[in-house]
Design an enzyme around this catalytic site. Structure first.
Site, mmCIF file in Angstrom:
data_model
loop_
_atom_site.group_PDB
_atom_site.id
_atom_site.type_symbol
_atom_site.label_atom_id
_atom_site.label_comp_id
_atom_site.label_asym_id
_atom_site.label_seq_id
_atom_site.Cartn_x
_atom_site.Cartn_y
_atom_site.Cartn_z
ATOM 1 N N GLU A 125 -1.134 -5.516 8.740
ATOM 2 C CA GLU A 125 -0.312 -4.892 9.692
ATOM 3 C C GLU A 125 -0.889 -4.885 11.043
ATOM 4 O O GLU A 125 -2.380 -5.013 11.573
ATOM 5 C CB GLU A 125 -0.648 -3.289 9.149
ATOM 6 C CG GLU A 125 0.137 -2.784 8.048
ATOM 7 C CD GLU A 125 0.543 -1.954 7.993
ATOM 8 O OE1 GLU A 125 0.373 -0.968 8.662
ATOM 9 O OE2 GLU A 125 1.021 -0.938 6.852
ATOM 10 N N GLU A 141 9.763 -3.366 10.748
ATOM 11 C CA GLU A 141 9.357 -2.637 10.339
ATOM 12 C C GLU A 141 9.834 -1.718 11.263
ATOM 13 O O GLU A 141 9.748 -1.625 12.361
ATOM 14 C CB GLU A 141 8.313 -1.887 9.424
ATOM 15 C CG GLU A 141 8.772 -0.326 8.504
ATOM 16 C CD GLU A 141 8.310 -0.258 7.793
ATOM 17 O OE1 GLU A 141 8.001 0.671 7.310
ATOM 18 O OE2 GLU A 141 7.044 -0.840 7.366
ATOM 19 N N ASP A 156 1.220 -1.406 0.074
ATOM 20 C CA ASP A 156 0.371 -0.239 -0.201
ATOM 21 C C ASP A 156 1.157 1.342 0.311
ATOM 22 O O ASP A 156 0.476 2.058 -0.089
ATOM 23 C CB ASP A 156 -0.577 -0.359 1.691
ATOM 24 C CG ASP A 156 -0.297 0.193 2.178
ATOM 25 O OD1 ASP A 156 0.721 -0.128 2.575
ATOM 26 O OD2 ASP A 156 -1.191 -0.267 3.169
ATOM 27 N N SER A 157 2.169 1.173 0.166
ATOM 28 C CA SER A 157 3.268 1.664 -0.363
ATOM 29 C C SER A 157 2.876 3.163 -1.532
ATOM 30 O O SER A 157 3.375 3.813 -2.143
ATOM 31 C CB SER A 157 4.674 1.856 -0.210
ATOM 32 O OG SER A 157 4.457 1.239 -0.627
ATOM 33 N N LYS A 161 -1.093 -9.180 2.810
ATOM 34 C CA LYS A 161 0.060 -8.885 4.080
ATOM 35 C C LYS A 161 -1.464 -8.046 4.753
ATOM 36 O O LYS A 161 -2.214 -7.737 4.575
ATOM 37 C CB LYS A 161 0.917 -8.162 3.551
ATOM 38 C CG LYS A 161 1.679 -7.913 4.913
ATOM 39 C CD LYS A 161 2.901 -7.046 4.462
ATOM 40 C CE LYS A 161 2.450 -5.293 3.746
ATOM 41 N NZ LYS A 161 2.258 -4.372 4.862
ATOM 42 N N ASP A 206 -0.934 -6.616 -0.374
ATOM 43 C CA ASP A 206 -0.986 -5.688 1.408
ATOM 44 C C ASP A 206 -2.318 -5.653 1.318
ATOM 45 O O ASP A 206 -3.116 -4.291 0.293
ATOM 46 C CB ASP A 206 -0.291 -4.630 0.927
ATOM 47 C CG ASP A 206 0.368 -4.414 1.861
ATOM 48 O OD1 ASP A 206 0.057 -4.606 2.890
ATOM 49 O OD2 ASP A 206 1.125 -3.138 2.476
#
Length: 265
Positions: free
Chosen positions: A115, A182, A44-45, A113, A83
């Site tokens: 978070e 991270e 999602d970057s 993925k 993501d």
């Protein structure tokens, strides 16, 4: 041969490092695949790198699906991870399963993925139980930027370190096959990695991991807005491209382009 879960765990068992690149389109994914990058993360970057936003929160499920489809067209062997964007899995367990299932079904990606740690363990367990491999992501989590305020190292304080230990265990116990750390202190990463059953991937978490992930545009120097401490640029791509564009402009203005060889008779 296509990379799969067995391939990745065999690398962990042998002590062979795993390489992951985060990217968002056909051509960059194709380049990663051709040189043997193990995994491609459609992160999602893309919110900052592709859309030019200040953070990742605006990325939609439809955008992740679109970019993952583009990546899949360029891949023959790499393991592709999609993501899940902000609020695509936090609303409810049912909505999380529905959205993750949609991403896998519509894109052909190999895993998703998410978070978070303890708070998403139930989601991870449910997804794993229905056959959707899950990558966890703890430490600094960009989707929580409004909580952190800005990118920060997580785990220096005793309470943060203990929370990370609990999160890591919760994700492992729930069945996350891979966990991204991270911006975590190297000593804490080493502690978690040495006891891990899951594959541990670092980004700004030191070398004591099973592998590393970086963004494609950081690796080749295409993204110049900011450069985190943990990024290593292997090419100053933006400078090379700007030089090429300047040369093109000059050749057009001077009449050097197009030449006779570049024109139809």
């Amino acid at each position: 041969m296509p990379v799969n879960l067995k391939t990745l765990f065999k690398k962990k068992e042998k002590g062979e490092k795993i390489t992951i690149v985060s990217t968002y389109d056909y051509w960059s994914a194709k380049l990663c695949d051709e040189v043997g990058i193990d995994c491609i993360l459609v992160g999602d970057s893309l919110g900052t790198v592709i859309k030019g936003e200040k953070h990742t929160l605006s990325v939609t499920l439809e955008e992740v699906i679109y970019h993952t489809k583009c990546v899949m067209r360029g891949v023959k062997e790499a393991f592709v991870i999609a993501d899940m964007p902000f609020m695509s899995y936090q609303v409810s367990l049912e909505k999380a399963v529905e959205n993750c299932g949609r991403v896998i079904k519509e894109t052909g990606a190999n895993a998703v993925k998410l978070e978070g740690g303890e708070e998403i363990a139930e989601i991870v367990y449910r997804l794993r139980s229905i056959g959707i491999p899950v990558v966890g992501h703890i430490g600094f989590t960009p989707q929580s930027i409004n909580v952190f305020g800005k990118p920060a190292v997580v785990g220096k304080r005793a309470e943060e370190a203990e929370k990370l230990r609990r999160d890591f265990k919760a994700l492992e116990d729930a069945g996350a096959f891979m966990i991204v750390l991270e911006s975590v202190p190297t000593s804490l990463t080493k502690e978690l990695w040495e006891k891990s059953r899951s594959i541990v991937i670092g980004i700004g978490a030191g070398k004591f991991t099973d592998g590393q992930v970086l963004v494609f545009h950081d690796i080749v120097g295409l993204f110049e807005d900011f450069k985190p401490k943990f990024v290593r640029r292997y090419l100053e791509g933006a400078k090379l491209i700007k030089e090429a564009l300047k040369n093109f402009k000059q050749d057009v203005l001077s009449g050097k382009f197009p030449s006779e060889e570049e024109s139809y008779g």
